[in-house]
Design a protein around this motif. Structure first.
Motif, PDB file in Angstrom:
ATOM      1  N   ALA A 144       9.377   6.160 -15.222  1.00  0.00           N
ATOM      2  CA  ALA A 144       9.537   6.250 -16.672  1.00  0.00           C
ATOM      3  C   ALA A 144       9.851   7.676 -17.112  1.00  0.00           C
ATOM      4  N   THR A 145       9.208   8.663 -16.485  1.00  0.00           N
ATOM      5  CA  THR A 145       9.468  10.065 -16.821  1.00  0.00           C
ATOM      6  C   THR A 145      10.919  10.427 -16.523  1.00  0.00           C
ATOM      7  N   ILE A 146      11.425  10.007 -15.362  1.00  0.00           N
ATOM      8  CA  ILE A 146      12.815  10.291 -14.993  1.00  0.00           C
ATOM      9  C   ILE A 146      13.763   9.642 -15.986  1.00  0.00           C
ATOM     10  N   ARG A 147      13.500   8.387 -16.345  1.00  0.00           N
ATOM     11  CA  ARG A 147      14.373   7.676 -17.285  1.00  0.00           C
ATOM     12  C   ARG A 147      14.377   8.367 -18.653  1.00  0.00           C
ATOM     13  N   LEU A 148      13.209   8.778 -19.131  1.00  0.00           N
ATOM     14  CA  LEU A 148      13.141   9.404 -20.447  1.00  0.00           C
ATOM     15  C   LEU A 148      13.917  10.713 -20.475  1.00  0.00           C
ATOM     16  N   HIS A 149      13.753  11.533 -19.452  1.00  0.00           N
ATOM     17  CA  HIS A 149      14.502  12.796 -19.410  1.00  0.00           C
ATOM     18  C   HIS A 149      15.997  12.534 -19.257  1.00  0.00           C
ATOM     19  N   ALA A 150      16.368  11.544 -18.457  1.00  0.00           N
ATOM     20  CA  ALA A 150      17.787  11.221 -18.270  1.00  0.00           C
ATOM     21  C   ALA A 150      18.434  10.785 -19.581  1.00  0.00           C
ATOM     22  N   MET A 151      17.688  10.061 -20.414  1.00  0.00           N
ATOM     23  CA  MET A 151      18.238   9.536 -21.657  1.00  0.00           C
ATOM     24  C   MET A 151      18.278  10.568 -22.769  1.00  0.00           C
ATOM     25  N   THR A 152      17.445  11.607 -22.709  1.00  0.00           N
ATOM     26  CA  THR A 152      17.315  12.519 -23.846  1.00  0.00           C
ATOM     27  C   THR A 152      17.809  13.938 -23.577  1.00  0.00           C
ATOM     28  N   VAL A 153      18.187  14.256 -22.349  1.00  0.00           N
ATOM     29  CA  VAL A 153      18.547  15.646 -22.058  1.00  0.00           C
ATOM     30  C   VAL A 153      19.931  15.999 -22.593  1.00  0.00           C
ATOM     31  N   GLY A 154      20.816  15.042 -22.780  1.00  0.00           N
ATOM     32  CA  GLY A 154      22.151  15.316 -23.311  1.00  0.00           C
ATOM     33  C   GLY A 154      22.521  14.294 -24.351  1.00  0.00           C
ATOM     34  N   THR A 155      23.532  14.594 -25.165  1.00  0.00           N
ATOM     35  CA  THR A 155      24.009  13.624 -26.138  1.00  0.00           C
ATOM     36  C   THR A 155      24.567  12.418 -25.405  1.00  0.00           C
ATOM     37  N   PRO A 156      24.131  11.193 -25.715  1.00  0.00           N
ATOM     38  CA  PRO A 156      24.672  10.008 -25.047  1.00  0.00           C
ATOM     39  C   PRO A 156      26.182   9.963 -25.137  1.00  0.00           C
ATOM     40  N   SER A 166      25.585  13.003  -9.198  1.00  0.00           N
ATOM     41  CA  SER A 166      24.917  14.263  -8.848  1.00  0.00           C
ATOM     42  C   SER A 166      24.735  15.131 -10.086  1.00  0.00           C
ATOM     43  N   TYR A 167      25.736  15.128 -10.963  1.00  0.00           N
ATOM     44  CA  TYR A 167      25.631  15.881 -12.218  1.00  0.00           C
ATOM     45  C   TYR A 167      24.484  15.344 -13.060  1.00  0.00           C
ATOM     46  N   ARG A 168      24.383  14.013 -13.206  1.00  0.00           N
ATOM     47  CA  ARG A 168      23.322  13.433 -14.020  1.00  0.00           C
ATOM     48  C   ARG A 168      21.940  13.715 -13.423  1.00  0.00           C
ATOM     49  N   LEU A 169      21.834  13.647 -12.081  1.00  0.00           N
ATOM     50  CA  LEU A 169      20.555  13.970 -11.442  1.00  0.00           C
ATOM     51  C   LEU A 169      20.207  15.444 -11.651  1.00  0.00           C
ATOM     52  N   GLY A 170      21.223  16.305 -11.623  1.00  0.00           N
ATOM     53  CA  GLY A 170      20.989  17.726 -11.852  1.00  0.00           C
ATOM     54  C   GLY A 170      20.479  17.997 -13.254  1.00  0.00           C
ATOM     55  N   MET A 171      21.086  17.354 -14.253  1.00  0.00           N
ATOM     56  CA  MET A 171      20.654  17.528 -15.642  1.00  0.00           C
ATOM     57  C   MET A 171      19.240  16.970 -15.845  1.00  0.00           C
ATOM     58  N   THR A 172      18.996  15.799 -15.281  1.00  0.00           N
ATOM     59  CA  THR A 172      17.695  15.152 -15.451  1.00  0.00           C
ATOM     60  C   THR A 172      16.587  15.991 -14.833  1.00  0.00           C
ATOM     61  N   GLN A 173      16.806  16.448 -13.603  1.00  0.00           N
ATOM     62  CA  GLN A 173      15.759  17.232 -12.941  1.00  0.00           C
ATOM     63  C   GLN A 173      15.541  18.572 -13.643  1.00  0.00           C
ATOM     64  N   ALA A 174      16.608  19.196 -14.138  1.00  0.00           N
ATOM     65  CA  ALA A 174      16.458  20.459 -14.863  1.00  0.00           C
ATOM     66  C   ALA A 174      15.552  20.270 -16.074  1.00  0.00           C
ATOM     67  N   SER A 175      15.727  19.160 -16.792  1.00  0.00           N
ATOM     68  CA  SER A 175      14.887  18.872 -17.949  1.00  0.00           C
ATOM     69  C   SER A 175      13.435  18.648 -17.532  1.00  0.00           C
ATOM     70  N   ILE A 176      13.237  17.912 -16.451  1.00  0.00           N
ATOM     71  CA  ILE A 176      11.872  17.639 -15.973  1.00  0.00           C
ATOM     72  C   ILE A 176      11.176  18.934 -15.556  1.00  0.00           C
ATOM     73  N   MET A 177      11.859  19.777 -14.782  1.00  0.00           N
ATOM     74  CA  MET A 177      11.229  20.993 -14.284  1.00  0.00           C
ATOM     75  C   MET A 177      10.984  22.003 -15.407  1.00  0.00           C
ATOM     76  N   ALA A 178      11.887  22.042 -16.393  1.00  0.00           N
ATOM     77  CA  ALA A 178      11.651  22.908 -17.550  1.00  0.00           C
ATOM     78  C   ALA A 178      10.398  22.468 -18.288  1.00  0.00           C
ATOM     79  N   ASP A 179      10.184  21.164 -18.355  1.00  0.00           N
ATOM     80  CA  ASP A 179       8.989  20.625 -18.996  1.00  0.00           C
ATOM     81  C   ASP A 179       7.742  20.938 -18.179  1.00  0.00           C
ATOM     82  N   ARG A 180       7.791  20.673 -16.872  1.00  0.00           N
ATOM     83  CA  ARG A 180       6.605  20.807 -16.026  1.00  0.00           C
ATOM     84  C   ARG A 180       6.239  22.267 -15.747  1.00  0.00           C
TER      85      ARG A 180
END
Length: 343
Positions: free
Chosen positions: A2-14, A71-85
Motif C-alpha cells: 500500500a505504501t508503494i502504491r500511494l507514493h507511486a500515485m502521488t509523486v507526479g502529476t497523473p 524503471s523510471y516509475r520505480l525510480g520516482m516511487t522509491q525516491a518519494s518513499i526514501m525522502a519520506d522515511r
C-alpha cells in the motif's frame, strides 16, 4: 505494498490529466483510471519474498522501451518513499507541477522532484536532518548501481551555472534559496550488500547529496514554500477525485483529523484531510490565466492557508507507527491516505 502504491500515485502529476484541466475538473474519469494505473505499474514490477522486494520475473520479457518506462516509475516511487522515511518530507512533488502552478514552466531541462522537510532529530549532529528545501533527481534501473547514472543525476541537481539562461533552473533557484539539499537518488536491484539471504537481486536505494550551494536569495518563507508544494501535489489529485466524495472519517489515533474519502477504483479509496478541501476548491475556482503579481500574492496566501491546515508531521511517523501493517493502508505525512474499500 500500500505504501508503494500511494507514493507511486502521488509523486507526479497523473499522466492522463493535463495540468490546466485541474483548474476545471475536466477529464476526471480518465484521470481516475490513470491514478490507479500508476499504482498498478509499480506493483506489477515487484514481488515480496523474505522481507525484500525482488524484480518480478516477467519484467525481463518486456522490450527495452517498456523497461525504461517502468524503471523510471520505480525510480520516482522509491525516491518519494526514501525522502519520506529518511528526510521526513511533508511534501515531495514533481518539479513540473510546481512550475506549472506558478506559470513559468518552459521546455528546458529540469530535475524531477522538489520537496520540503521540517527536519528530523538524530542521535548525533551528523545524523540530524535540519529543516530543508530539497531538489532531487530520481533515477531507476533494473540492474546494479551504476556510477555513470549517479554522476548524471548529480549534475542535474547542481545550481544553475552563472550566465546560463535556463529559466526552469533560475526559477527553482529563487524558490530554493541558499543551502537546499540537492540529492541524486538511484533505485536499483542488487544482491544483499550485507551478504545475507537472499542472494538474489533485491530493490535497493542509493542517495547522495554533495555540498552544493547557491548564492540566490529566496523571498518565499518556509511556510509559503511548504504550502506551495502541498497545493502542487494535491490540486491534480483533488481535481480527479472531487466528483465522488464517499464519506468523512477519522483515520486513527495516529492522525486524529477528519478525512474525506474518495474512490480511486473499485477496490481502493484515497483520503484527504477535510480541512484541505475548501482551500483546494477555492484555488480551482480562481482565474490562473494571467501571470501577474496578484496571481503570486494569491498563491502565497493559499499556500499559507493550506500549510496551516496540514497535520502535525510528528503524528505521522511511518518508521515508528506500523500504520500499514495495522490498518492495511498507507499514510503520508501531509495527511493523504490510501486504503482498501474491503479492509
Amino acid at each position: 505494498m500500500a505504501t508503494i502504491r500511494l507514493h507511486a500515485m502521488t509523486v507526479g502529476t497523473p499522466r492522463g490529466v493535463p495540468w490546466w484541466s485541474a483548474f476545471g475538473g475536466r477529464n476526471s474519469s480518465l484521470g481516475r483510471r490513470d491514478l490507479a494505473w500508476l499504482g498498478d505499474a509499480a506493483q506489477s514490477c515487484l514481488v515480496e519474498r523474505n522481507g525484500y522486494w525482488e524484480l518480478e520475473p516477467s519484467f525481463h520479457e518486456l522490450d527495452a522501451s517498456e523497461k525504461v518506462f517502468h524503471s523510471y516509475r520505480l525510480g520516482m516511487t522509491q525516491a518519494s518513499i526514501m525522502a519520506d522515511r529518511i528526510l521526513g518530507t511533508t511534501a515531495m512533488v514533481h518539479v513540473d507541477s510546481v512550475l506549472k502552478l506558478l506559470g513559468v514552466l518552459v521546455p528546458e531541462k529540469r530535475p524531477d522532484l522538489i520537496g520540503f522537510s521540517l527536519g528530523r532529530p538524530g542521535p548525533s549532529a551528523s545524523t540530524t536532518i535540519r529543516p530543508s528545501r530539497i531538489l532531487m533527481e530520481a533515477k531507476g534501473t533494473s540492474k546494479a548501481k551504476d556510477a555513470t547514472t549517479i554522476a548524471t543525476a548529480l549534475n542535474q541537481v547542481k545550481p544553475a551555472p552563472t550566465g546560463k539562461s535556463n529559466q526552469n533552473l533560475q526559477q527553482l533557484a529563487h524558490l530554493l534559496g541558499r543551502n537546499a539539499l540537492r540529492i541524486a537518488s538511484l533505485a536499483f536491484f542488487d544482491v544483499n550488500p550485507a551478504g545475507g539471504l537472499p542472494q538474489v537481486p533485491v530493490w535497493q536505494s542509493y542517495l547522495e547529496d554533495p555540498p552544493e550551494t547557491s548564492d540566490t536569495v529566496t523571498s518565499w518563507s518556509d511556510d509559503e514554500f511548504s504550502g506551495l508544494l502541498l497545493l502542487a501535489k494535491l490540486l491534480p489529485l483533488y481535481s480527479i477525485l472531487r466528483t465522488e466524495k464517499i464519506e468523512e472519517f477519522v483515520w486513527s489515533e495516529y492522525i486524529n483529523v477528519p478525512m474525506a474519502q474518495f474512490a480511486v477504483d473499485a477496490d481502493n479509496v484515497i483520503g484527504l484531510p477535510s480541512a484541505y478541501l475548501e482551500v483546494l476548491e477555492e484555488t480551482l475556482s480562481r482565474d490562473h490565466a494571467s501571470l501577474t503579481t496578484e496571481r503570486y500574492r494569491a498563491l502565497r496566501e493559499l499556500s499559507l492557508a493550506i500549510h496551516a491546515l496540514a497535520p502535525d508531521p510528528a503524528r505521522v511517523e511511518p518508521n515508528e507507527q506500523p500504520v500499514e501493517e495495522v490498518w492495511g493502508s498507507a499514510l503520508l505525512r501531509c495527511g493523504v491516505s490510501l486504503a482498501s474499500r474491503h479492509a
